[in-house]
Design an enzyme around this catalytic site. Structure first.
Site, PDB file in Angstrom:
ATOM      1  N   ARG A 144       0.835  -1.196   0.000  1.00  0.00           N
ATOM      2  CA  ARG A 144       0.000   0.000   0.000  1.00  0.00           C
ATOM      3  C   ARG A 144       0.875   1.253   0.000  1.00  0.00           C
ATOM      4  O   ARG A 144       2.037   1.216   0.441  1.00  0.00           O
ATOM      5  CB  ARG A 144      -0.904   0.027   1.230  1.00  0.00           C
ATOM      6  CG  ARG A 144      -1.854  -1.154   1.347  1.00  0.00           C
ATOM      7  CD  ARG A 144      -2.655  -1.062   2.629  1.00  0.00           C
ATOM      8  NE  ARG A 144      -3.610  -2.157   2.785  1.00  0.00           N
ATOM      9  CZ  ARG A 144      -3.363  -3.300   3.404  1.00  0.00           C
ATOM     10  NH1 ARG A 144      -2.177  -3.501   3.956  1.00  0.00           N
ATOM     11  NH2 ARG A 144      -4.295  -4.236   3.496  1.00  0.00           N
ATOM     12  N   LYS A 168      -2.338  -2.500   7.865  1.00  0.00           N
ATOM     13  CA  LYS A 168      -3.495  -2.043   8.629  1.00  0.00           C
ATOM     14  C   LYS A 168      -3.536  -2.724   9.985  1.00  0.00           C
ATOM     15  O   LYS A 168      -3.135  -3.866  10.139  1.00  0.00           O
ATOM     16  CB  LYS A 168      -4.786  -2.345   7.848  1.00  0.00           C
ATOM     17  CG  LYS A 168      -4.955  -1.483   6.603  1.00  0.00           C
ATOM     18  CD  LYS A 168      -6.295  -1.739   5.945  1.00  0.00           C
ATOM     19  CE  LYS A 168      -6.514  -0.784   4.767  1.00  0.00           C
ATOM     20  NZ  LYS A 168      -7.827  -1.015   4.116  1.00  0.00           N
ATOM     21  N   HIS A 237      -2.523   2.850  -5.760  1.00  0.00           N
ATOM     22  CA  HIS A 237      -3.359   1.679  -5.520  1.00  0.00           C
ATOM     23  C   HIS A 237      -3.600   0.881  -6.796  1.00  0.00           C
ATOM     24  O   HIS A 237      -3.815  -0.332  -6.743  1.00  0.00           O
ATOM     25  CB  HIS A 237      -4.690   2.099  -4.894  1.00  0.00           C
ATOM     26  CG  HIS A 237      -5.145   1.174  -3.813  1.00  0.00           C
ATOM     27  ND1 HIS A 237      -4.423   0.967  -2.643  1.00  0.00           N
ATOM     28  CD2 HIS A 237      -6.226   0.349  -3.726  1.00  0.00           C
ATOM     29  CE1 HIS A 237      -5.060   0.086  -1.893  1.00  0.00           C
ATOM     30  NE2 HIS A 237      -6.152  -0.302  -2.528  1.00  0.00           N
ATOM     31  N   ARG A 240      -0.990  -1.655  -7.002  1.00  0.00           N
ATOM     32  CA  ARG A 240      -1.302  -2.766  -6.088  1.00  0.00           C
ATOM     33  C   ARG A 240      -2.312  -3.715  -6.744  1.00  0.00           C
ATOM     34  O   ARG A 240      -2.146  -4.942  -6.695  1.00  0.00           O
ATOM     35  CB  ARG A 240      -1.848  -2.197  -4.781  1.00  0.00           C
ATOM     36  CG  ARG A 240      -2.293  -3.227  -3.748  1.00  0.00           C
ATOM     37  CD  ARG A 240      -2.608  -2.484  -2.449  1.00  0.00           C
ATOM     38  NE  ARG A 240      -3.391  -3.254  -1.503  1.00  0.00           N
ATOM     39  CZ  ARG A 240      -2.881  -4.119  -0.622  1.00  0.00           C
ATOM     40  NH1 ARG A 240      -1.583  -4.344  -0.592  1.00  0.00           N
ATOM     41  NH2 ARG A 240      -3.670  -4.754   0.222  1.00  0.00           N
ATOM     42  N   HIS A 263      -4.296  -8.895   3.227  1.00  0.00           N
ATOM     43  CA  HIS A 263      -5.745  -8.884   3.401  1.00  0.00           C
ATOM     44  C   HIS A 263      -6.138  -9.745   4.596  1.00  0.00           C
ATOM     45  O   HIS A 263      -5.663 -10.869   4.746  1.00  0.00           O
ATOM     46  CB  HIS A 263      -6.448  -9.434   2.154  1.00  0.00           C
ATOM     47  CG  HIS A 263      -6.453  -8.484   1.004  1.00  0.00           C
ATOM     48  ND1 HIS A 263      -6.638  -8.883  -0.311  1.00  0.00           N
ATOM     49  CD2 HIS A 263      -6.293  -7.133   0.945  1.00  0.00           C
ATOM     50  CE1 HIS A 263      -6.599  -7.834  -1.099  1.00  0.00           C
ATOM     51  NE2 HIS A 263      -6.387  -6.766  -0.367  1.00  0.00           N
ATOM     52  N   TYR A 272     -10.008 -10.081  -7.331  1.00  0.00           N
ATOM     53  CA  TYR A 272      -9.045 -10.142  -8.427  1.00  0.00           C
ATOM     54  C   TYR A 272      -9.257 -11.374  -9.307  1.00  0.00           C
ATOM     55  O   TYR A 272      -8.832 -11.397 -10.454  1.00  0.00           O
ATOM     56  CB  TYR A 272      -7.618 -10.100  -7.880  1.00  0.00           C
ATOM     57  CG  TYR A 272      -7.343  -8.820  -7.132  1.00  0.00           C
ATOM     58  CD1 TYR A 272      -7.251  -7.615  -7.807  1.00  0.00           C
ATOM     59  CD2 TYR A 272      -7.232  -8.807  -5.753  1.00  0.00           C
ATOM     60  CE1 TYR A 272      -7.031  -6.425  -7.120  1.00  0.00           C
ATOM     61  CE2 TYR A 272      -7.006  -7.634  -5.057  1.00  0.00           C
ATOM     62  CZ  TYR A 272      -6.916  -6.449  -5.754  1.00  0.00           C
ATOM     63  OH  TYR A 272      -6.708  -5.287  -5.069  1.00  0.00           O
TER      64      TYR A 272
END
Length: 296
Positions: A144, A168, A237, A240, A263, A272
């Protein structure tokens, strides 16, 4: 109470600065509507009050996506108040909003990515070398923008060809990278340290030694992609998304891609696979004689 809630999100839930700003903005907007800038009594708020707020925002032109986010911010505040403050009801949980269609992420085709990354760069130009290295890293690792900005120089190991990022909710993960990336990193580091006279704390820096910030990173990526790719967006992004799409299209296991992207849920990564299928479908309709027939 809202300030206390935001402090909880920052210190205990590990929310990013971007998420904190969004929550704060949403909740202050609710206060402005419900109590003219004062913090309303949460226990006295009714479902009808919330519906009135939604109607007010919709009349002002707010999109369905914006409305959902603002209500979710209020739901989170109520859920926290029920756990920490003994609040008994959460009227925001009763407010239902229409589901949004799932938008497929924008991505760059491999030939366009190659054209960007194979561009010759002046090896004596610090910013040119840095910018090229940044674009390569974003695509080669799928990290990210916030992870690259916060990445410390000590977290990039060119011997083991891996780097450590803080994702995150302050979750660390290790991402491997290729020999080509190592060579670019070493060239960038040598030029950077010679320019500064020392090794900075953060990996990606400005000529002053200060770390990057998102606006600058976004401009770097946009400039690198502009005129070379046909993607609707040209942001960090998108690189990514392109990393994940190309990995899956070339046979990578979806669980491995999930871990590389950081994730929390496999469902987030599965979008994806839809991109991969859409690409397959487009190729079929373009190339197969029966798919090209008109009518019937």
């Amino acid at each position: 109470m809202i300030d206390e809630f935001l402090k909880y999100l920052e210190c205990e839930a590990g929310m990013s600065a971007h998420t904190l700003r969004a929550y704060g903005s949403d909740l202050r907007m609710w206060c402005d509507f419900a109590a003219r800038g004062e913090q309303p009594d949460l226990a006295s708020v009714t479902l009808d009050d919330l519906r009135a707020w939604v109607m007010h925002m919709a009349a002002g032109g707010a999109s369905a996506r914006t409305l959902r986010r603002r209500i979710q911010s209020l739901r989170a505040l109520y859920a926290w108040a029920m756990r920490r403050k003994g609040l008994r009801v959460n009227p925001a949980a009763e407010l239902t909003l229409a589901r949004l269609p799932q938008a497929l992420p924008s991505f760059i085709r491999p030939d366009e990515t190659a054209a960007v990354l194979d561009t010759d760069v002046d090896g004596s130009d610090f910013e040119a070398v840095r910018n090229h290295t940044i674009v390569l890293l974003l695509y080669a690792t799928g990290m990210r923008a916030s992870e690259l900005i916060g990445m410390r120089d000590a977290d990039v190991d060119t011997v083991r060809r891996e780097l450590k990022v803080l994702g995150k909710r302050n979750k660390e993960r290790i991402i491997p990278f290729a020999t080509e990336v190592r060579q670019h990193i070493e060239s960038y580091r040598a030029l950077r340290d010679r320019l500064l006279g020392y090794t900075p704390e953060f990996f990606a820096v400005r000529p002053s030694g200060a770390p990057l910030y998102y606006g600058l990173l976004n401009r770097i990526v946009h400039a690198a992609l502009d005129g070379s790719v046909h993607a609707a967006r040209r942001s960090p992004h998108v690189l990514r998304h392109s990393f994940a799409t190309d990995m899956l299209n070339n046979g990578a296991d979806i669980n491995a891609v999930q871990k590389l992207l950081g994730h929390a849920s496999l469902a987030t990564t599965q979008v994806y696979t839809h991109l991969s299928y859409r690409d397959l479908q487009n190729n079929y309709e373009f190339a197969h004689p029966r798919a090209q027939r008109k009518g019937g």
